[in-house]
Design a protein around this motif. Structure first.
Motif, PDB file in Angstrom:
ATOM      1  N   LYS A   1      36.294 108.630  -8.513  1.00 35.35           N
ATOM      2  CA  LYS A   1      35.475 109.042  -9.660  1.00 35.35           C
ATOM      3  C   LYS A   1      36.078 108.567 -10.974  1.00 35.35           C
ATOM      4  O   LYS A   1      35.358 108.209 -11.914  1.00 35.35           O
ATOM      5  CB  LYS A   1      35.316 110.570  -9.681  1.00 35.35           C
ATOM      6  CG  LYS A   1      34.451 111.075 -10.836  1.00 35.35           C
ATOM      7  CD  LYS A   1      34.242 112.565 -10.745  1.00 35.35           C
ATOM      8  CE  LYS A   1      33.456 113.095 -11.947  1.00 35.35           C
ATOM      9  NZ  LYS A   1      32.138 112.463 -12.070  1.00 35.35           N
ATOM     10  N   SER A   2      37.406 108.576 -11.078  1.00 35.47           N
ATOM     11  CA  SER A   2      38.034 108.187 -12.344  1.00 35.47           C
ATOM     12  C   SER A   2      39.383 107.547 -12.091  1.00 35.47           C
ATOM     13  O   SER A   2      40.010 107.764 -11.049  1.00 35.47           O
ATOM     14  CB  SER A   2      38.196 109.405 -13.261  1.00 35.47           C
ATOM     15  OG  SER A   2      39.139 110.322 -12.711  1.00 35.47           O
TER      16      SER A   2
ATOM     17  N   GLU B   1      36.020 107.143 -16.278  1.00 38.30           N
ATOM     18  CA  GLU B   1      35.198 107.295 -15.087  1.00 38.30           C
ATOM     19  C   GLU B   1      34.661 105.935 -14.670  1.00 38.30           C
ATOM     20  O   GLU B   1      34.564 105.012 -15.478  1.00 38.30           O
ATOM     21  CB  GLU B   1      34.054 108.276 -15.342  1.00 38.30           C
ATOM     22  CG  GLU B   1      34.549 109.697 -15.592  1.00 38.30           C
ATOM     23  CD  GLU B   1      33.458 110.729 -15.428  1.00 38.30           C
ATOM     24  OE1 GLU B   1      32.303 110.329 -15.133  1.00 38.30           O
ATOM     25  OE2 GLU B   1      33.759 111.920 -15.578  1.00 38.30           O
TER      26      GLU B   1
END
Length: 479
Positions: A342-343, A387
């Motif tokens: 996700k990040s 992100e």
């Protein structure tokens, strides 16, 4: 033909080793067959005109100091070695495609090569992360150690908490300590000549040390059996290069045998493990961690596991099944599910070259003939958490009113701030051209320039805000 796997190796990972013919025209051995089996008892006949094997050429892919990169023959580039190695993997391609129909093998090979080791490991450990709670991971590989702290988020996604760190303190550095010890016993020149003239015997000697000592070492003296290195049996070519009093001592008193005791072996490990412990301490000072996963070949070392547990009792230390293969498996799993990450925390500072008007205080030596100066315009800063597909933008204008195009040049640097594109440590990311018609508007023709950090690449986007035309290109994301 599938590479033969000696007992002393884990079948989970094929060594990145190639052996070419004398003129480096073609590969004659690769993987397990290219690392030396016992010189006198080779099962596979090889011409005496073979070249010395080349190893660890994958390190040339990373942004590492030149002195840490393995030397390659003058006519073998890193790109060629990697291409030749992948070509030899044809049988593996067939097996992968048989087990996972529809999988893009070479896409996943690319992921294995380019995705950060610690990130791939975290993807592989994601189920274990969910069981234990929060954060992960240390990749203890052969040449390098990579660390990252990640948090398990909703939908089994991973977010990076801290900037990744690493150093050159993997398992092969224990082997280097072993060779330093031998240099002290038989002489540096002797080991140098052995390396140049009889590389297969040197390699075999190191393999024997790994099999009989390194992989079995637990750090407990009660479990240690003194290792007797029989030079005549293990590495007979070494004898001819040993001279002087050392030769007299080894031949007369020790019968060409060297005993290696517990404290000596421990001294091979400790400088390497102490570096790893310092790296972990730095990461944990930035973010608390409840679970620490160890992956990579070196993570199988009982002594390394013991030292980490002793130094970080606040963390649960876990080693997943098949830790040596965790990175490759994680990369393949990531290829099948690109939403797992996700990040990330940016490892570099990214920006673009700009040409503002020269101002008082700017270095006079940098003033251009048209009264301007080239500078670095920051777009995304190292250490910032981003992100996947997050964008960073800046607006640019043409320098001259009659200018019909702009060539945007992008750069990245390990520094958090920079002024100029030719500073030490600055690297060129890439460039692309944007057309600028409508010269009747002079310099009032804005271009919105954007860097988008995707799963595996950076997308550079330029929007001509005068006519709405959009241009874009992709750059490799150096993770």
């Amino acid at each position: 033909m599938s590479p033969r796997i000696p007992k002393l190796y884990s079948p989970q990972k094929i060594p990145t080793v190639l052996q070419y013919d004398e003129n480096f025209q073609q590969v004659i051995l690769w993987g397990f067959d290219a690392v030396a089996s016992e010189p006198i008892k080779r099962k596979k006949k090889v011409k005496s005109t073979q070249s010395r094997p080349i190893e660890l050429f994958k390190l040339h892919l990373g942004m590492i100091p030149e002195e840490q990169k393995p030397a390659l023959p003058s006519n073998i580039t890193p790109e060629r070695a990697i291409t030749d190695y992948l070509r030899e993997m044809g049988i593996i391609k067939e097996e992968v495609e048989r087990r996972w129909p529809g999988i893009d093998f070479f896409k996943n090979v690319r992921l294995i090569v380019t995705i950060p080791a610690a990130e791939a490991a975290a993807v592989h450990c994601i189920k274990k992360l969910k069981e234990h709670g929060l954060k992960a991971g240390v990749d203890c590989g052969g040449g390098t150690i990579d660390l990252t702290v990640r948090k398990l988020l909703e939908n089994n996604q991973l977010g990076e908490d801290t900037e990744r760190s690493g150093d050159f303190c993997g398992a092969t550095y224990v082997d280097k300590e072993f060779l330093k010890f031998l240099e002290d016993r038989v002489g540096k020149d002797a080991i140098k000549m052995l390396r140049e003239k009889h590389y297969s015997q040197l390699s075999y000697m190191v393999q024997q040390f790994c099999d009989r000592v390194k992989t079995r070492f637990t750090g407990k003296e009660s479990e240690f059996r003194k290792y007797n290195l029989d030079i005549e049996k293990t590495c007979p070519a070494l004898k001819q290069y040993v001279s002087g009093s050392v030769r007299d001592e080894l031949s007369d008193e020790e019968d060409w045998e060297i005993d290696i005791d517990f404290e000596t072996v421990k001294s091979f490990f400790d400088p390497v493990i102490n570096k790893i412990l310092r790296l972990i301490s730095v990461q944990l000072s930035k973010s608390m961690c409840s679970v620490m996963f160890l992956v990579g070949g070196f993570s199988e070392s009982k002594y390394l596991q013991q030292r980490i547990k002793q130094n970080f009792p606040e963390c649960k230390v876990a080693v997943p099944p098949h830790p040596m293969a965790a990175i490759a498996r994680g990369a393949v799993e990531y290829g099948l599910d690109m939403d797992a990450i996700k990040s990330r925390v940016l490892k570099w500072t990214y920006g673009v070259a700009v040409y503002p008007i020269f101002q008082e205080g700017d270095p006079l030596s940098r003033k251009t003939s048209n009264g301007r100066i080239q500078k670095f315009r920051l777009m995304a800063k190292r250490g910032v958490q981003v992100e996947i597909n997050q964008q960073f933008s800046t607006r640019q204008y043409p320098v001259e009113p009659n200018q019909t195009m702009i060539l945007f040049r992008f750069y990245y640097t390990p520094r958090k701030s920079a002024q100029y594109c030719d500073e030490s440590g600055m690297n060129k990311l890439g460039e692309f051209r944007v057309d600028l018609p409508d010269t009747h508007l002079g310099i009032n023709r804005p271009v919105l320039l954007t860097l988008c950090f995707g799963s595996m690449e950076i997308i550079a986007i330029a929007k001509n805000e005068t006519n709405g035309n959009v241009y874009q290109t992709a750059f490799e994301l150096d993770l």
